[in-house]
Design an enzyme around this catalytic site. Structure first.
Site, short mmCIF file in Angstrom:
data_model
loop_
_atom_site.label_atom_id
_atom_site.label_comp_id
_atom_site.label_asym_id
_atom_site.label_seq_id
_atom_site.Cartn_x
_atom_site.Cartn_y
_atom_site.Cartn_z
N SER A 50 -25.69 -7.50 10.20
CA SER A 50 -27.13 -7.59 9.93
C SER A 50 -27.97 -7.59 11.20
O SER A 50 -29.18 -7.38 11.14
CB SER A 50 -27.44 -8.85 9.10
OG SER A 50 -27.08 -10.01 9.82
N ARG B 114 -31.86 -4.22 14.52
CA ARG B 114 -32.89 -4.45 15.53
C ARG B 114 -32.33 -4.86 16.90
O ARG B 114 -33.03 -4.73 17.90
CB ARG B 114 -33.86 -5.54 15.05
CG ARG B 114 -33.21 -6.90 14.91
CD ARG B 114 -33.97 -7.85 14.01
NE ARG B 114 -33.28 -9.14 13.89
CZ ARG B 114 -32.23 -9.34 13.09
NH1 ARG B 114 -31.74 -8.36 12.37
NH2 ARG B 114 -31.65 -10.53 13.02
N ASP C 251 -35.32 -18.07 19.05
CA ASP C 251 -35.90 -17.85 17.72
C ASP C 251 -36.29 -19.12 16.99
O ASP C 251 -36.42 -19.12 15.77
CB ASP C 251 -34.92 -17.05 16.85
CG ASP C 251 -33.61 -17.79 16.61
OD1 ASP C 251 -33.43 -18.91 17.14
OD2 ASP C 251 -32.75 -17.25 15.88
N ASN C 252 -36.50 -20.22 17.75
CA ASN C 252 -36.92 -21.45 17.07
C ASN C 252 -37.73 -22.32 18.02
O ASN C 252 -37.57 -22.26 19.24
CB ASN C 252 -35.72 -22.22 16.51
CG ASN C 252 -34.79 -22.71 17.60
OD1 ASN C 252 -34.98 -23.78 18.16
ND2 ASN C 252 -33.77 -21.90 17.93
N CYS D 269 -48.85 -24.69 30.01
CA CYS D 269 -47.45 -24.51 29.63
C CYS D 269 -47.39 -24.20 28.14
O CYS D 269 -48.41 -24.20 27.44
CB CYS D 269 -46.61 -25.74 29.98
SG CYS D 269 -46.81 -27.15 28.85
N CYS E 272 -48.96 -26.75 25.84
CA CYS E 272 -50.43 -26.76 25.80
C CYS E 272 -50.93 -25.89 24.65
O CYS E 272 -51.94 -26.22 24.01
CB CYS E 272 -51.00 -26.23 27.11
SG CYS E 272 -50.71 -27.25 28.56
N CYS F 76 -35.94 -15.04 10.53
CA CYS F 76 -35.68 -13.64 10.15
C CYS F 76 -34.69 -13.55 9.00
O CYS F 76 -34.80 -12.66 8.14
CB CYS F 76 -35.14 -12.87 11.35
SG CYS F 76 -36.32 -12.66 12.70
N CYS G 12 -46.73 -31.04 30.98
CA CYS G 12 -47.08 -30.45 32.28
C CYS G 12 -48.19 -31.16 33.03
O CYS G 12 -48.53 -30.75 34.15
CB CYS G 12 -47.45 -28.98 32.10
SG CYS G 12 -49.05 -28.69 31.30
#
Length: 259
Positions: free
Chosen positions: A66, A70, A127-128, A170, A173, A186, A246
């Protein structure tokens, strides 16, 4: 640079804003790429092709069928292999003159700080939100520039956090860490294949700009794309003076080789 390198990078060298000096900075640069999936694939391929001297590719996942819609670093031959190792082989096939180190591991906070301290620049291709915030904390601690991207369904976004500069915001922020944020994945919502290519390619372009010192990077600007309507938008934002990540940075250290 030798004759072969001059030929390989000729189209970069022809750019007045980059030239031989900029290409030499690319050859000397060390970049950490966190994630060898949808975003990391185009970003890593373009940085390898551009001649970034040392790439550290980190991913603890394996290639699945899968992914291939991409994640263009990988092929059918790589099914079941660790993404970091499959990606390393693809990058060296593009450019055998660079160094690529593959790390098949999930990084904790201490390891992230250790690795970010060894490089000139970090690309967040994860991805998180939890991982993005951990990467941001490590980059803030070591004052290392961060190029962050994200993509889901038909929407993508990119920004640059130049943490060598006290005035630069950062990631926290812009996206304060919270436990109640609903996160889309996804695997459950889908993503347009070329979208991650668009976002990852912009990440690579921003990385090259930071390394060579050319142009104006996306610092204090969030670039977003709606691929369904093919519309791009820019949102400006500032550093949060009360940011818990920061607001109190360590003294500045040596930064990106583009300085």
């Amino acid at each position: 640079m030798g004759d072969a390198q001059l030929m390989r990078y000729a189209r970069h060298i022809l750019l007045d804003e980059l030239g031989i000096e900029g290409q030499e900075r690319l050859l000397a640069a060390r970049v950490l790429i966190l994630g060898a999936g949808g975003l990391g694939s185009p970003a890593a391929l373009y940085l390898a092709a551009a001649g970034v001297g040392q790439l550290l590719l980190v991913d603890d996942d394996a290639v699945e069928l899968s992914n291939l819609q991409r994640q263009i670093l990988h092929t059918m031959a790589g099914l079941g292999r660790p993404k970091a190792e499959s990606g390393r082989d693809a990058l060296l096939a593009i450019n055998p003159d660079i160094q690529v180190r593959a790390l098949v591991e999930r990084l904790d906070e201490a390891r992230l700080r250790e690795l970010t301290a060894q490089v000139d620049l970090v690309l967040d291709c994860s991805d998180n939100f939890a991982t993005r915030h951990a990467i941001n904390r490590a980059c803030v601690a070591n004052r290392v520039p961060l190029v962050s991207g994200a993509a889901i369904k038909f929407s993508g976004q990119i920004s640059v956090y130049d943490l060598r500069d006290d005035a630069s915001p950062c990631y926290h922020c812009l996206f304060p860490e919270a436990d109640d944020i609903e996160e889309l994945r996804c695997a459950t919502t889908g993503v347009l294949g070329p979208l991650v290519g668009m976002v990852g390619s912009v990440q690579a372009a921003e990385a090259i700009k930071l390394i060579t010192g050319m142009g104006e990077p996306l610092v204090g600007r969030l670039l977003s794309v709606d691929a369904l309507r093919m519309q791009w938008h820019t949102i400006r934002f500032k550093r949060d003076p009360e940011c818990p990540v920061c607001a109190r940075r360590a003294p500045a250290a040596a930064g990106c080789s583009g300085d």
